[in-house]
Design a protein around this motif. Structure first.
Motif, PDB file in Angstrom:
ATOM      1  N   UNK A  43      16.792 -31.504 -30.939  1.00 13.03           N
ATOM      2  CA  UNK A  43      16.527 -31.032 -32.294  1.00 13.03           C
ATOM      3  C   UNK A  43      17.835 -30.676 -32.987  1.00 13.03           C
ATOM      4  N   UNK A  44      17.772 -30.465 -34.311  1.00 10.91           N
ATOM      5  CA  UNK A  44      18.965 -30.179 -35.101  1.00 10.91           C
ATOM      6  C   UNK A  44      19.660 -28.914 -34.597  1.00 10.91           C
ATOM      7  N   UNK A  45      20.994 -28.885 -34.757  1.00  9.27           N
ATOM      8  CA  UNK A  45      21.790 -27.741 -34.323  1.00  9.27           C
ATOM      9  C   UNK A  45      22.590 -27.221 -35.514  1.00  9.27           C
ATOM     10  N   UNK A  46      22.529 -25.917 -35.736  1.00  9.07           N
ATOM     11  CA  UNK A  46      23.260 -25.260 -36.818  1.00  9.07           C
ATOM     12  C   UNK A  46      24.473 -24.541 -36.232  1.00  9.07           C
ATOM     13  N   UNK A  47      25.664 -24.757 -36.826  1.00  8.29           N
ATOM     14  CA  UNK A  47      26.889 -24.068 -36.429  1.00  8.29           C
ATOM     15  C   UNK A  47      27.335 -23.191 -37.595  1.00  8.29           C
ATOM     16  N   UNK A  48      27.752 -21.955 -37.281  1.00  5.03           N
ATOM     17  CA  UNK A  48      28.185 -21.007 -38.302  1.00  5.03           C
ATOM     18  C   UNK A  48      29.527 -20.420 -37.877  1.00  5.03           C
ATOM     19  N   UNK A  49      30.461 -20.358 -38.837  1.00  2.74           N
ATOM     20  CA  UNK A  49      31.762 -19.742 -38.599  1.00  2.74           C
ATOM     21  C   UNK A  49      31.770 -18.368 -39.259  1.00  2.74           C
ATOM     22  N   UNK A  50      32.104 -17.331 -38.470  1.00  2.00           N
ATOM     23  CA  UNK A  50      32.127 -15.973 -38.995  1.00  2.00           C
ATOM     24  C   UNK A  50      33.496 -15.345 -38.753  1.00  2.00           C
ATOM     25  N   UNK A  51      33.808 -14.336 -39.546  1.00  2.00           N
ATOM     26  CA  UNK A  51      35.018 -13.552 -39.343  1.00  2.00           C
ATOM     27  C   UNK A  51      34.794 -12.647 -38.134  1.00  2.00           C
ATOM     28  N   UNK A  52      35.741 -12.649 -37.207  1.00  2.00           N
ATOM     29  CA  UNK A  52      35.588 -11.893 -35.956  1.00  2.00           C
ATOM     30  C   UNK A  52      35.553 -10.386 -36.210  1.00  2.00           C
ATOM     31  N   UNK A  53      36.302  -9.917 -37.183  1.00  2.00           N
ATOM     32  CA  UNK A  53      36.403  -8.478 -37.431  1.00  2.00           C
ATOM     33  C   UNK A  53      35.280  -7.949 -38.316  1.00  2.00           C
ATOM     34  N   UNK A  54      34.980  -8.659 -39.403  1.00  2.00           N
ATOM     35  CA  UNK A  54      33.997  -8.161 -40.365  1.00  2.00           C
ATOM     36  C   UNK A  54      32.598  -8.750 -40.164  1.00  2.00           C
ATOM     37  N   UNK A  55      32.481  -9.773 -39.342  1.00  2.00           N
ATOM     38  CA  UNK A  55      31.222 -10.489 -39.098  1.00  2.00           C
ATOM     39  C   UNK A  55      30.662 -11.131 -40.371  1.00  2.00           C
ATOM     40  N   UNK A  56      31.531 -11.415 -41.316  1.00  2.00           N
ATOM     41  CA  UNK A  56      31.152 -12.088 -42.558  1.00  2.00           C
ATOM     42  C   UNK A  56      31.023 -13.585 -42.300  1.00  2.00           C
ATOM     43  N   UNK A  57      29.967 -14.199 -42.793  1.00  2.00           N
ATOM     44  CA  UNK A  57      29.778 -15.644 -42.652  1.00  2.00           C
ATOM     45  C   UNK A  57      30.740 -16.359 -43.585  1.00  2.00           C
ATOM     46  N   UNK A  58      31.565 -17.248 -43.020  1.00  2.00           N
ATOM     47  CA  UNK A  58      32.569 -17.962 -43.805  1.00  2.00           C
ATOM     48  C   UNK A  58      32.121 -19.365 -44.175  1.00  2.00           C
ATOM     49  N   UNK A  59      31.480 -20.081 -43.234  1.00  2.00           N
ATOM     50  CA  UNK A  59      31.055 -21.455 -43.492  1.00  2.00           C
ATOM     51  C   UNK A  59      30.015 -21.854 -42.449  1.00  2.00           C
ATOM     52  N   UNK A  60      29.322 -22.934 -42.731  1.00  2.00           N
ATOM     53  CA  UNK A  60      28.320 -23.442 -41.802  1.00  2.00           C
ATOM     54  C   UNK A  60      28.173 -24.946 -41.926  1.00  2.00           C
TER      55      UNK A  60
END
Length: 128
Positions: A87-104
């Motif tokens: 099935x489809x797979x979602x990848x998300x890039x987050x900031x390690x310190x703030x846990x803010x989502x940067x891109x997906x």
């Protein structure tokens, strides 16, 4: 009249002040096609990212083989993963310190279709 002119262009000035895109995440390949015999897709995918600021980032996914991967060095900007998925797979890039989502980004898994059987349009007894 002056109020309408000012209000129409005041939104334009606010739009220019927005922050530019600070991060991008890309995936290669973006589509994985399963074989007719198997229902799972087996391939290696490569995630690459670009950051405008030096940040420590983490890659998270809903894929069971990758729980959470964090970047230890700002010089590293790619990650290769061997996957086996149905099935489809979602990848998300987050900031390690703030846990803010940067891109997906999303890997699309598609089932291979069997070849269509060609139909004869004329009768078997036809001479033409």
């Amino acid at each position: 009249m002056w109020f309408l002119f000012y209000s129409a262009f005041s939104g334009y000035a606010v739009a220019e002040e927005l922050e530019p895109l600070t991060a991008s995440l890309s995936l290669s390949p973006t589509i994985c096609i399963t074989s007719e015999d198997e229902e799972t897709c087996n391939t290696e995918v490569v995630l690459t990212w670009e950051l405008l600021q030096n940040r420590s980032i983490c890659i998270m996914s809903d894929y069971k083989g990758l729980k959470k991967w964090c970047n230890n060095s700002p010089a590293v900007n790619s990650l290769a993963i061997n996957i086996s998925a149905d099935q489809d797979i979602q990848f998300v890039m987050i900031d390690k310190d703030t846990h803010e989502t940067l891109a997906g980004v999303k890997l699309k898994v598609t089932q291979a279709s069997s070849p269509q059987v060609r139909r004869r349009y004329r009768n078997p007894w036809s001479l033409f």
